[in-house]
Design a protein around this motif. Structure first.
Motif, short mmCIF file in Angstrom:
data_model
loop_
_atom_site.label_atom_id
_atom_site.label_comp_id
_atom_site.label_asym_id
_atom_site.label_seq_id
_atom_site.Cartn_x
_atom_site.Cartn_y
_atom_site.Cartn_z
N ARG A 99 0.82 -1.22 0.00
CA ARG A 99 0.00 0.00 0.00
C ARG A 99 0.86 1.27 0.00
O ARG A 99 0.35 2.36 -0.28
CB ARG A 99 -0.95 0.00 1.20
CG ARG A 99 -1.99 -1.13 1.07
CD ARG A 99 -3.23 -0.85 1.82
NE ARG A 99 -3.91 0.35 1.39
CZ ARG A 99 -4.98 0.86 1.99
NH1 ARG A 99 -5.48 0.24 3.02
NH2 ARG A 99 -5.53 1.98 1.56
N GLU A 102 0.43 4.48 -2.35
CA GLU A 102 -0.96 4.58 -2.82
C GLU A 102 -1.54 5.98 -2.54
O GLU A 102 -1.42 6.49 -1.43
CB GLU A 102 -1.76 3.52 -2.08
CG GLU A 102 -3.13 3.26 -2.60
CD GLU A 102 -3.81 2.13 -1.79
OE1 GLU A 102 -3.44 0.96 -1.97
OE2 GLU A 102 -4.69 2.45 -0.97
N GLY A 104 -4.86 8.16 -1.92
CA GLY A 104 -6.20 7.79 -1.46
C GLY A 104 -6.98 8.94 -0.86
O GLY A 104 -6.51 10.09 -0.77
N ASP A 107 -12.37 7.88 4.28
CA ASP A 107 -13.75 7.85 4.80
C ASP A 107 -13.63 8.41 6.21
O ASP A 107 -13.10 7.76 7.10
CB ASP A 107 -14.29 6.42 4.79
CG ASP A 107 -15.58 6.28 5.61
OD1 ASP A 107 -16.06 7.30 6.16
OD2 ASP A 107 -16.08 5.15 5.73
N ASP A 142 -8.42 0.46 6.31
CA ASP A 142 -9.62 0.12 5.53
C ASP A 142 -10.51 1.33 5.25
O ASP A 142 -11.48 1.23 4.51
CB ASP A 142 -10.44 -0.99 6.23
CG ASP A 142 -10.98 -0.55 7.59
OD1 ASP A 142 -10.47 0.45 8.14
OD2 ASP A 142 -11.90 -1.21 8.10
N GLN A 143 -10.18 2.47 5.84
CA GLN A 143 -10.97 3.68 5.55
C GLN A 143 -10.20 4.67 4.66
O GLN A 143 -10.71 5.74 4.35
CB GLN A 143 -11.38 4.37 6.85
CG GLN A 143 -12.50 3.63 7.56
CD GLN A 143 -12.89 4.28 8.87
OE1 GLN A 143 -12.86 3.64 9.90
NE2 GLN A 143 -13.25 5.56 8.84
N HIS A 145 -9.20 4.99 1.16
CA HIS A 145 -9.59 4.30 -0.08
C HIS A 145 -8.73 4.75 -1.26
O HIS A 145 -8.56 5.95 -1.48
CB HIS A 145 -11.06 4.57 -0.38
CG HIS A 145 -11.99 3.96 0.63
ND1 HIS A 145 -12.60 2.74 0.44
CD2 HIS A 145 -12.38 4.38 1.86
CE1 HIS A 145 -13.35 2.45 1.50
NE2 HIS A 145 -13.22 3.44 2.38
N HIS A 146 -8.25 3.77 -2.01
CA HIS A 146 -7.39 4.03 -3.16
C HIS A 146 -8.15 4.77 -4.26
O HIS A 146 -9.20 4.30 -4.71
CB HIS A 146 -6.89 2.67 -3.69
CG HIS A 146 -5.80 2.78 -4.68
ND1 HIS A 146 -5.44 1.75 -5.52
CD2 HIS A 146 -4.96 3.80 -5.00
CE1 HIS A 146 -4.45 2.13 -6.30
NE2 HIS A 146 -4.14 3.37 -6.00
N ARG A 314 -20.66 2.84 6.33
CA ARG A 314 -19.51 2.30 5.59
C ARG A 314 -19.92 1.94 4.16
O ARG A 314 -19.20 2.21 3.21
CB ARG A 314 -18.98 1.04 6.28
CG ARG A 314 -18.24 1.28 7.58
CD ARG A 314 -17.76 -0.05 8.14
NE ARG A 314 -17.33 0.05 9.52
CZ ARG A 314 -16.07 0.29 9.91
NH1 ARG A 314 -15.12 0.45 9.02
NH2 ARG A 314 -15.77 0.36 11.19
N GLU A 318 -18.24 3.36 0.70
CA GLU A 318 -17.63 2.48 -0.30
C GLU A 318 -18.26 2.68 -1.68
O GLU A 318 -17.57 2.71 -2.70
CB GLU A 318 -17.73 1.02 0.14
CG GLU A 318 -16.72 0.72 1.25
CD GLU A 318 -17.06 -0.51 2.07
OE1 GLU A 318 -17.86 -1.35 1.60
OE2 GLU A 318 -16.53 -0.62 3.19
N MET A 321 -16.90 5.95 -3.10
CA MET A 321 -15.51 5.81 -3.57
C MET A 321 -15.51 5.13 -4.94
O MET A 321 -14.74 5.49 -5.83
CB MET A 321 -14.68 4.99 -2.58
CG MET A 321 -14.52 5.64 -1.20
SD MET A 321 -13.48 7.11 -1.21
CE MET A 321 -13.57 7.57 0.54
N ARG A 325 -13.99 6.62 -8.39
CA ARG A 325 -13.05 5.88 -9.26
C ARG A 325 -13.63 5.71 -10.66
O ARG A 325 -12.91 5.76 -11.65
CB ARG A 325 -12.74 4.50 -8.66
CG ARG A 325 -11.74 4.55 -7.53
CD ARG A 325 -11.24 3.16 -7.16
NE ARG A 325 -12.27 2.38 -6.51
CZ ARG A 325 -12.47 2.35 -5.18
NH1 ARG A 325 -11.67 3.04 -4.38
NH2 ARG A 325 -13.43 1.63 -4.66
#
Ligand SMILES: NC(=O)c1ccc[n+]([C@@H]2O[C@H](COP(=O)([O-])OP(=O)(O)OC[C@H]3O[C@@H](n4cnc5c(N)ncnc54)[C@H](OP(=O)(O)O)[C@@H]3O)[C@@H](O)[C@H]2O)c1
Length: 381
Positions: A99, A102, A104, A107, A142-143, A145-146, A314, A318, A321, A325
């Motif tokens: 990672r 990355e 990002g 969130d 996990d929050q 985000h790429h 969440r 997601e 995001m 993207r």
């Protein structure tokens, strides 16, 4: 090479902008499950000022901030800034080293548990934990985000932060908005308003914007069906009818409150026979005032459903995001200030004039040339 200290804008207590001090502080170490992010841009939100000034009052009028979990989570010193874009520069235990590097977007929620479908005690980075008005920040992996999209600059990524977009989405999902419905968006030119207009279009709903005339062409370009001028609320129902072909508005997404809310009910109930769903009012902001007078009888007789909205889930973050993207959401970036100039950015934000649309981002001075200069508001008063 990650330094030991960094520049940060530290909130030292409730009060005016002089409570924000530009200091040297320690760079945080990423804990288990966290990434260390080098911040390149953080979007400003109303909540920065409200939390600083203690404008989330208790019923007793005490100066305070969020305390949904039972006790206040804003403690001083605190680094504010919720909507963070940047690059992963280190990882904590349990996080894959792949990672590192990355780019990002955070969130911004501090979730109380792992539930993906509900968020009962909304708190956020920059409030209950340190945020992005600094050169580095440690965040849950996990929050973060790429967002690899080469067409988006980091400042633009930050401008699509979840404080606005997730709130907008949760306003729409709470009210169960469906394709073809007519939705009035108040405070349309702001961060949440511009997100709402775009999200309505993604969901197939028809957004009507309440704003000011100087912003009309930009809002139409963003996706508004029509723009209603808020500087003249007389005969508002007639003006709405003229835009909708005489049909009522199905639901109102209200960020303004104050004196206007009662009129927002008028535009949903003037012809109940023309409706196929209950009138719905989602409330997530109070830019026009914290107290509204609404006739109780009108709420229950016309079966107006009212939803209070704070942040979102969440699952919603997601989905948003993925839409970023996928290019379905567009950045609405007004401009950038240097982190060391945050006092001036706060004043500019409060006094903003015409043609202001969307978000301001704050860029660490060390990142300014690449990530801030192209959108500079440094000479703005
Ligand atoms: N519940 C949550 O989780 C949550 C999350 C984010 C924000 N919020 C709140 O939602 C509201 C909007 O946030 P935001 O980030 O979009 O704010 P923003 O970017 O500052 O935009 C607010 C917009 O409201 C309109 N407005 C301002 N003063 C007004 C007044 N006196 N009367 C009528 N309209 C007025 C203006 O739009 P026009 O000129 O286009 O009318 C302004 O651009 C704020 O109250 C904020 O604190 C809540």
């Amino acid at each position: 090479m990650i330094p030991n200290t960094m520049k940060a804008m530290v909130l030292t207590g409730h009060g005016d902008v002089d409570k924000l001090e530009y200091q040297d502080v320690s760079v945080p170490a990423p804990g288990p499950g966290e990434v260390l992010v080098q911040v390149t841009a953080t979007a400003k939100n109303n909540t920065d000022r409200k939390a600083r000034e203690g404008l989330y009052p208790t019923k007793k009028g005490e100066m305070t901030s969020f305390q949904m979990g039972g006790k206040p989570t804003l403690v001083f010193p605190r680094i504010q800034g919720a909507d963070i874009a940047g690059r992963v520069v280190a990882v904590g235990d349990g996080v894959d080293e792949s990672r590192i590097g990355e780019r990002g977007l955070l969130d911004f929620n501090i979730y109380a548990n792992d539930r993906r479908d509900i968020n009962l005690t909304p708190d956020y980075f920059g409030h209950g934990a340190d945020g992005g008005y600094a050169e580095y920040v440690a965040l849950p992996s996990d929050q973060f985000h790429h967002i690899p999209n080469a067409e988006l600059a980091d400042a633009e990524v930050a401008s699509m932060g979840m404080c606005s977009y997730q709130t907008a989405m949760h306003m729409l999902t709470s009210a169960n908005i469906s394709a073809g419905e007519r939705v009035l968006v108040t405070g349309a030119s702001g961060g949440v308003g511009t997100a709402l207009i775009q999200l309505c279009r993604i969901m197939g709903a028809i957004p009507y914007a309440l704003s000011k005339q100087d912003k009309a062409s930009a809002l139409l370009e963003l996706g508004a069906e029509a723009v209603l001028d808020r500087s003249d609320m007389d005969s508002f129902v007639d003006r709405v009818k003229a835009e909708t072909g005489g049909k009522p508005i199905d639901a109102v997404m209200d960020l303004v409150g104050g004196e206007m809310t009662d009129v927002f009910i008028d535009i949903m109930i003037f012809d109940m026979n023309a409706r196929s769903t209950y009138p719905r009012l989602s409330i997530a902001g109070a830019s026009g005032g914290n107290i509204s007078e609404i006739l109780w009888t009108r709420i229950y007789l016309y079966q107006v459903q009212i939803f209070g909205v704070s942040h979102g889930t969440r699952e919603e973050a997601e989905q948003l995001m993925a839409w970023i993207r996928g290019g379905q959401l567009k950045p609405v970036l007004h401009g950038a200030f240097k982190l060391s100039d945050l006092h001036r950015a706060e004043t500019y934000f409060v006094n903003r004039g015409s043609n202001y649309l969307g978000k301001i981002v704050i860029v660490p001075d060390s990142q300014w040339e690449e990530h801030g200069q192209p959108w500079s508001l440094e000479s703005a008063r």
